[in-house]
Design an enzyme around this catalytic site. Structure first.
Site, PDB file in Angstrom:
ATOM      1  CG  HIS A  19      -1.957  -1.057   1.216  1.00 22.21           C
ATOM      2  ND1 HIS A  19      -3.303  -0.796   1.132  1.00 22.21           N
ATOM      3  CD2 HIS A  19      -1.849  -2.408   1.254  1.00 22.21           C
ATOM      4  CE1 HIS A  19      -3.984  -1.934   1.129  1.00 22.21           C
ATOM      5  NE2 HIS A  19      -3.122  -2.929   1.206  1.00 22.21           N
ATOM      6  CG  ASP A 122      -5.048   2.237   2.059  1.00 18.40           C
ATOM      7  OD1 ASP A 122      -4.019   1.894   1.459  1.00 18.40           O
ATOM      8  OD2 ASP A 122      -6.054   1.502   2.162  1.00 18.40           O
TER       9      ASP A 122
END
Ligand SMILES: *[C@@H]1O[C@H](CO)[C@@H](O)[C@H](O)[C@H]1NC(C)=O
Ligand SMILES: CC(=O)N[C@H]1CO[C@H](CO)[C@@H](O)[C@@H]1O
Length: 478
Positions: A19, A122
């Site tokens: 990520h 995110d």
């Protein structure tokens, strides 16, 4: 531009390397557009980043960029892999949230840099939406999945309402899933995200469902994909968000827009030291002969699984380059006695590294296939380089990705739910020669579209321009 009107974007990734990497790439692209960037790492990841890159030298080249770090609530000496990752998810809400709130307040009061004008967080860090709403800062959500993975995850609660989830793992795993609009003829039970195999009451299920629902409170969505690959689902996502920006493959977009991208910070985004010696080994191998094997950064194998893969690879009689991380085997279990045959073949025709410069490896002419865990970022890199895949998905969106690769895009084969040396051997042979014909044309075609998307006037290239414009406007009206 007045000083207080410089766009200042605060970027908050989920603290796992798959990520962090795309978020860093986006951060660099925005910094290149003249924005101030505050990149929020976890203490653990920041520590690792400092080991693989020269941060002061990077600040010199990119004066608008700053890293800050906050705790993720786990001990610093505990590797972030296997089941502990679930704890990391839960900690975001209890530990990271108040720290992030304090951080934003201090960034606002700072006299050194202009105040934050937007947050990009995110899709699994939705606590940031609460903080953004409370402090009145615009927020954009950036789940680092592909559109199909993301769309499936967004429908988790529908799957439960329609009675398609939960199911028994021994039950008919090939039963089609029908309640995800636009994907009716694609998914079977076994293609649903790993968490759908859990009890509905499992805290992880609760986490996923509530994050997927909270994410929709952000009006803008960024995705690391390109329109030509996932258009129908991207259109569907448009019904939940005012704006959807598809700007992938980000690693390739960075290369087209930033001249000296070898110096880029995101090239260190895997947070592991890469062993480049494999590039020389690849130079000595025949064209498209090598199968590259990597299961990414968070998956653990049992000893038996590792041995099955090893036999399968050796029996296929194809040269292989295999990323065997120090902690690949569960609990660092001893491998014990390895058969003579495996050792001998590996010495002659194999190459193992603890971490590889993956983008370069996939771009190397000797590489003809990729045996992957189907993380989204590996999938995109392989698509971009036109390298067909064998998928061995394990968790999260990986199962969906593997299905898209094999069934929808026809750029590989899906081995999910098996780990058997005979199947592995056959799949490798199929991919490298016996059935290569079936997939190589679509693999090349999709790679061509991926390249087009990041070029000037390409879809992702234009979408990034629009995003940059939008972020500028936000800073003016804020
Ligand atoms: C991009 O589009 C513009 C306007 O249509 C055109 O002038 C330019 O030549 C195009 N660039 C490329 C590389 O195709
Ligand atoms: C473009 C990108 O993000 N690449 C990374 C994807 O993740 C793998 C595994 O963590 C890295 O090796 C890649 O560099």
């Amino acid at each position: 531009m007045e000083k207080d009107k410089v766009p200042h974007v605060v970027i908050l990734p989920l603290p796992l390397s798959g990520h962090v990497k795309p978020m860093l790439t986006l951060a660099e692209l925005l910094c290149d557009a003249g924005f101030l960037i505050t990149f929020v790492n976890s203490d653990y990841n920041h520590d690792r980043l400092e080991r693989v890159m020269d941060i002061p030298a990077f600040y010199n080249r990119s004066p608008g960029f700053r890293f800050v770090s906050i705790s993720d609530g786990l001990p610093l000496d505990e590797p972030r892999l296997g089941p502990i990752i679930f704890q990391l998810f839960f900690n975001t809400r209890t530990v990271s949230k108040p720290l992030f709130r304090e951080l934003l307040i201090s960034l606002r009061q700072s006299t050194k840099r202009s105040p934050p004008t937007c947050i990009i967080a995110d899709g699994l860090m939705c606590f940031a939406i609460d903080v953004a709403e409370e402090l009145g800062v615009p927020i954009i959500t950036f789940p680092t999945h592909g559109s199909h993975g993301m769309w499936t995850i967004m429908h988790t609660s529908n799957l439960i309402e329609e009675g398609e989830v939960p199911f028994q793992e021994e039950s008919d795993m090939d039963k089609p899933i029908t309640s995800i609009p636009g994907m009716e003829s694609l998914l079977r039970r076994r293609d649903l995200p790993g968490n759908c195999r859990l009890e509905v009451e499992n805290p992880l299920m609760e986490f996923i469902i509530s994050e997927a629902s909270a994410m929709k409170r952000a009006s803008t969505l960024i995705l690391n994909t390109f329109e030509e690959l996932e258009a129908p689902i991207i259109v569907q996502l448009g019904s939940f968000f005012d704006k959807v920006y598809t700007i992938g493959p980000l690693h390739a977009l960075l290369k087209t827009r930033i001249k000296d991208s070898s110096q880029s910070v995101s090239s260190c985004g895997s947070l592991r030291k890469e062993d480049s010696s494999c590039m020389e080994w690849l130079n000595s191998q025949p064209l498209k002969s090598v199968i590259y094997v990597s299961f990414g950064s968070v998956i653990e194998l049992s000893r038996d699984q590792l041995i099955e893969f090893w036999h399968g690879l050796v029996n296929s009689r194809k040269p292989f380059l295999w990323v065997v991380t120090q902690d690949l085997v569960e609990g660092n279990e001893e491998l014990g006695q390895i058969s003579e045959e495996l050792e001998q073949w590996t010495k002659e025709k194999g190459y193992m590294v603890s971490w590889a410069p993956q983008e370069e490896v996939l771009a190397h002419p000797s590489v003809g296939g990729f045996l992957t865990h189907s993380g989204w970022n590996s999938t995109l890199e392989s698509i971009f380089e036109g390298v067909p895949m064998i998928c061995w998905p394990q968790v999260a969106d990986q199962q969906v990705n593997g299905r898209c690769v094999s069934k929808l895009w026809r750029v590989g084969f899906d081995m999910k739910d098996t780990c058997d040396r005979f199947i592995i051997e056959k799949m490798v042979r199929d991919l490298m020669e016996d059935k290569r014909e079936e997939i190589i044309r679509s693999t090349n075609e999709i790679a061509r579209m991926a390249r087009g998307s990041v070029k000037e006037n390409g879809s992702s290239h234009c979408n990034l321009e629009r995003l940059i414009e939008d972020l500028r406007l936000m800073s003016l009206t804020n």
